[in-house]
Scaffold this motif. Structure first.
Motif, PDB file in Angstrom:
ATOM      1  N   GLY A   1      39.189  30.342  38.610  1.00 55.22           N
ATOM      2  CA  GLY A   1      38.599  30.481  37.287  1.00 55.22           C
ATOM      3  C   GLY A   1      37.231  31.131  37.309  1.00 55.22           C
ATOM      4  N   GLY A   2      36.749  31.456  36.114  1.00 54.95           N
ATOM      5  CA  GLY A   2      35.441  32.053  35.942  1.00 54.95           C
ATOM      6  C   GLY A   2      35.468  33.557  35.972  1.00 54.95           C
ATOM      7  N   HIS A   3      34.554  34.179  35.253  1.00 54.02           N
ATOM      8  CA  HIS A   3      34.391  35.636  35.213  1.00 54.02           C
ATOM      9  C   HIS A   3      35.684  36.350  34.807  1.00 54.02           C
ATOM     10  CE1 HIS A   3      30.248  36.142  36.726  1.00 54.02           C
ATOM     11  NE2 HIS A   3      30.479  34.963  37.266  1.00 54.02           N
ATOM     12  N   GLY A   4      36.406  35.747  33.883  1.00 54.20           N
ATOM     13  CA  GLY A   4      37.618  36.366  33.379  1.00 54.20           C
ATOM     14  C   GLY A   4      38.891  35.766  33.915  1.00 54.20           C
ATOM     15  N   ALA A   5      38.823  35.055  35.039  1.00 58.33           N
ATOM     16  CA  ALA A   5      40.002  34.398  35.598  1.00 58.33           C
ATOM     17  C   ALA A   5      40.213  33.058  34.909  1.00 58.33           C
ATOM     18  CB  ALA A   5      39.852  34.193  37.093  1.00 58.33           C
TER      19      ALA A   5
ATOM     20  N   GLU B   1      29.677  37.935  31.210  1.00 58.24           N
ATOM     21  CA  GLU B   1      30.984  38.120  30.586  1.00 58.24           C
ATOM     22  C   GLU B   1      30.854  38.135  29.070  1.00 58.24           C
ATOM     23  OE1 GLU B   1      33.064  38.967  32.715  1.00 58.24           O
ATOM     24  OE2 GLU B   1      31.727  38.321  34.313  1.00 58.24           O
ATOM     25  N   ASP B   2      31.155  39.268  28.461  1.00 58.01           N
ATOM     26  CA  ASP B   2      31.014  39.396  27.012  1.00 58.01           C
ATOM     27  C   ASP B   2      31.854  38.376  26.260  1.00 58.01           C
ATOM     28  OD1 ASP B   2      29.331  41.488  27.505  1.00 58.01           O
ATOM     29  OD2 ASP B   2      30.736  43.061  26.924  1.00 58.01           O
ATOM     30  N   ALA B   3      33.100  38.151  26.717  1.00 60.22           N
ATOM     31  CA  ALA B   3      33.996  37.237  25.998  1.00 60.22           C
ATOM     32  C   ALA B   3      33.438  35.824  25.989  1.00 60.22           C
ATOM     33  CB  ALA B   3      35.386  37.269  26.632  1.00 60.22           C
ATOM     34  N   GLU B   4      32.946  35.355  27.137  1.00 57.25           N
ATOM     35  CA  GLU B   4      32.406  33.997  27.190  1.00 57.25           C
ATOM     36  C   GLU B   4      31.121  33.898  26.373  1.00 57.25           C
ATOM     37  OE1 GLU B   4      32.038  30.601  30.528  1.00 57.25           O
ATOM     38  OE2 GLU B   4      30.785  32.368  30.911  1.00 57.25           O
TER      39      GLU B   4
ATOM     40  N   ALA C   1      44.853  36.206  38.566  1.00 54.62           N
ATOM     41  CA  ALA C   1      43.398  36.025  38.638  1.00 54.62           C
ATOM     42  C   ALA C   1      42.680  37.362  38.691  1.00 54.62           C
ATOM     43  CB  ALA C   1      43.046  35.192  39.873  1.00 54.62           C
ATOM     44  N   GLN C   2      43.179  38.280  39.486  1.00 56.21           N
ATOM     45  CA  GLN C   2      42.511  39.568  39.617  1.00 56.21           C
ATOM     46  C   GLN C   2      42.610  40.401  38.347  1.00 56.21           C
ATOM     47  OE1 GLN C   2      40.500  40.482  42.189  1.00 56.21           O
ATOM     48  NE2 GLN C   2      40.869  38.357  42.826  1.00 56.21           N
ATOM     49  N   ALA C   3      43.686  40.232  37.608  1.00 55.47           N
ATOM     50  CA  ALA C   3      43.789  40.932  36.315  1.00 55.47           C
ATOM     51  C   ALA C   3      42.695  40.445  35.373  1.00 55.47           C
ATOM     52  CB  ALA C   3      45.168  40.717  35.701  1.00 55.47           C
ATOM     53  N   GLY C   4      42.437  39.135  35.389  1.00 56.24           N
ATOM     54  CA  GLY C   4      41.356  38.605  34.562  1.00 56.24           C
ATOM     55  C   GLY C   4      39.992  39.030  35.060  1.00 56.24           C
ATOM     56  N   LEU C   5      39.796  38.977  36.375  1.00 58.55           N
ATOM     57  CA  LEU C   5      38.509  39.342  36.941  1.00 58.55           C
ATOM     58  C   LEU C   5      38.191  40.821  36.745  1.00 58.55           C
ATOM     59  CD1 LEU C   5      38.707  37.303  40.266  1.00 58.55           C
ATOM     60  CD2 LEU C   5      37.288  36.794  38.275  1.00 58.55           C
TER      61      LEU C   5
ATOM     62  N   THR D   1      38.407  42.409  34.139  1.00 54.20           N
ATOM     63  CA  THR D   1      37.781  42.598  32.829  1.00 54.20           C
ATOM     64  C   THR D   1      36.284  42.274  32.859  1.00 54.20           C
ATOM     65  OG1 THR D   1      38.175  40.323  32.057  1.00 54.20           O
ATOM     66  CG2 THR D   1      39.962  41.929  31.742  1.00 54.20           C
ATOM     67  N   SER D   2      35.802  41.733  33.985  1.00 54.23           N
ATOM     68  CA  SER D   2      34.411  41.305  34.075  1.00 54.23           C
ATOM     69  C   SER D   2      33.467  42.493  34.007  1.00 54.23           C
ATOM     70  CB  SER D   2      34.184  40.550  35.393  1.00 54.23           C
ATOM     71  OG  SER D   2      32.815  40.281  35.585  1.00 54.23           O
ATOM     72  N   LYS D   3      32.359  42.312  33.316  1.00 49.40           N
ATOM     73  CA  LYS D   3      31.302  43.319  33.258  1.00 49.40           C
ATOM     74  C   LYS D   3      30.213  43.065  34.309  1.00 49.40           C
ATOM     75  CE  LYS D   3      32.873  45.524  29.580  1.00 49.40           C
ATOM     76  NZ  LYS D   3      34.019  44.684  29.225  1.00 49.40           N
ATOM     77  N   SER D   4      30.402  42.035  35.116  1.00 48.18           N
ATOM     78  CA  SER D   4      29.400  41.653  36.097  1.00 48.18           C
ATOM     79  C   SER D   4      29.448  42.583  37.308  1.00 48.18           C
ATOM     80  CB  SER D   4      29.637  40.211  36.556  1.00 48.18           C
ATOM     81  OG  SER D   4      28.902  39.917  37.718  1.00 48.18           O
ATOM     82  N   GLU D   5      28.298  43.153  37.655  1.00 48.68           N
ATOM     83  CA  GLU D   5      28.208  43.986  38.860  1.00 48.68           C
ATOM     84  C   GLU D   5      28.418  43.135  40.106  1.00 48.68           C
ATOM     85  OE1 GLU D   5      27.481  47.128  41.589  1.00 48.68           O
ATOM     86  OE2 GLU D   5      28.230  47.004  39.520  1.00 48.68           O
ATOM     87  N   GLY D   6      27.892  41.917  40.098  1.00 49.86           N
ATOM     88  CA  GLY D   6      28.104  41.031  41.236  1.00 49.86           C
ATOM     89  C   GLY D   6      29.571  40.713  41.430  1.00 49.86           C
TER      90      GLY D   6
END
Length: 373
Positions: free
Chosen positions: A21-25, A119-122, A263-267, A269-274
């Motif tokens: 979970g987290g960052h889109g997952a 994450e914009d969505a969160e 999980a990777q499909a969700g991740l 979508t993350s806008k996080s550079e990290g």
């Protein structure tokens, strides 16, 4: 250099498996449910094993960081609480007041982990509709106001995102809480350089970590400041290398290619550079199959990318014997890292593996370790 060790308060659940979970997952929460009793056990285990603080995370998957940390003040004696705070969720004056109150009630046992929000969505779920660049700009304004209030100043600030008139704290904190700040994007660096006491990175490979440290140090010098540096890793430490990799093999054996793909499909979508940098370490899980072994994901001696297959955020672990994990800690310390924020699966048991195995090994080598016990 004195090394400081911090542990993780798993307020979204714990497990003998990797908690995703987290960052889109999508999060799964683990199979060890959160309870106040368990969180007290974790905090006391961290205190008993010589950790300086526990990181109390923030996000929609977690319990509230401030309330959780405050509830554990009286359960502990010396443990510090590294509370994750998102600028924009609460106004700067109230945030400064909350931190000041926490310092007084806890006997100055507060640290602040500033999480700008990647994450914009969160962020939208919290009612925050700024984009990433705007969030960092607002974060700078927020920290300008908060730090001035902590210093006892009367603050009027008319910024692009935040405005306060004649703000002040009736009782500023006796000890201003240190600010730990992470962020890998170009927008993050100047904010960290100006306001952070410690710059945090997720567990990347040594060369990449060295480059980040040099980047932040250069920005900090331009501000006339000097920062310390920290790193976030999971850890699997055992008496022998074989035992540690058996645990990693068990963790990876409980993950399916279908879970990784979701999980990777969700991740993605993350806008996080990290987060992008974490995902690249294992090729976004593209090569993972049912036949993938734990060792296939060893990126550098004892640095393992298996956690990041299904978990957003910190996705690497130090895996090996107590001596090998101590070797890697010393390798990162030689780059300039002096804060290590660690966690394990499950967190309760792993505090003892690190506290009774790794930290004593470092002490035997003559490494100075901060321990307020």
């Amino acid at each position: 250099m004195t090394l400081t060790f911090h542990w993780f308060l798993s307020t979204s659940g714990d497990s003998r498996s990797i908690v995703g979970g987290g960052h889109g997952a999508v999060g799964d929460g683990g199979d060890r449910a959160v309870s106040h009793t368990y969180l007290k056990q974790l905090a006391l285990a961290a205190e008993e094993n010589g950790f300086e603080s526990v990181l109390t995370p923030t996000g929609t998957l977690c319990e509230d960081a401030w309330l959780t940390a405050a509830s554990l003040i009286d359960a502990t004696r010396r443990l510090t609480f590294l509370v994750a705070l998102r600028p924009g969720q609460i106004g700067p004056t109230l945030s400064a007041q909350m931190a000041s109150t926490f310092q007084r009630l806890s006997g100055n046992r507060l640290l602040i982990n500033v999480v700008t929000g990647g994450e914009d969505a969160e962020q939208r779920a919290y009612g925050d509709h700024l984009d990433k660049e705007q969030r960092y700009a607002r974060c700078a304004e927020f920290l300008e106001i908060v730090t001035r209030l902590w210093r006892g100043e009367k603050v009027t600030h008319q910024g692009e995102y935040l405005r306060v008139d004649d703000a002040r704290l009736s009782t500023p904190p006796e000890v201003i809480p240190a600010i730990l700040f992470g962020g890998s994007s170009s927008a993050a660096g100047p904010v960290a350089a100006r306001y952070a006491d410690t710059y945090l990175t997720w567990g990347e490979l040594p060369d990449a970590v060295g480059q980040k440290i040099a980047w932040i140090n250069d920005l900090a010098r331009r501000e006339g400041r000097e920062l310390s540096h920290g790193i976030r890793f999971h850890v699997i430490a055992r008496d022998t290398e074989e035992e540690a990799w058996q645990v990693a093999e068990r963790l990876i054996g409980r993950i399916t290619p279908e879970q990784v793909a979701r999980a990777q499909a969700g991740l993605a979508t993350s806008k996080s550079e990290g987060q992008r940098r974490m995902a690249e370490l294992h090729g976004r899980g593209g090569a993972f199959t049912g036949a993938t072994s734990a060792r296939d994901l060893e990126l550098h001696p004892n640095v393992w990318a298996g956690v990041g297959l299904i978990r957003g955020g910190a996705g690497t672990a130090l895996v090996g014997s107590h001596a090998q994990v101590a070797d890697r800690i010393q390798e990162y310390a030689a780059l300039g890292i002096d804060h290590f924020v660690l966690s394990g699966y499950p967190n309760l048991e792993e505090t003892y593996h690190v506290g009774e195995g790794v930290i004593p090994e470092l002490l035997r080598r003559g490494v100075a370790v901060s321990n307020r016990g």
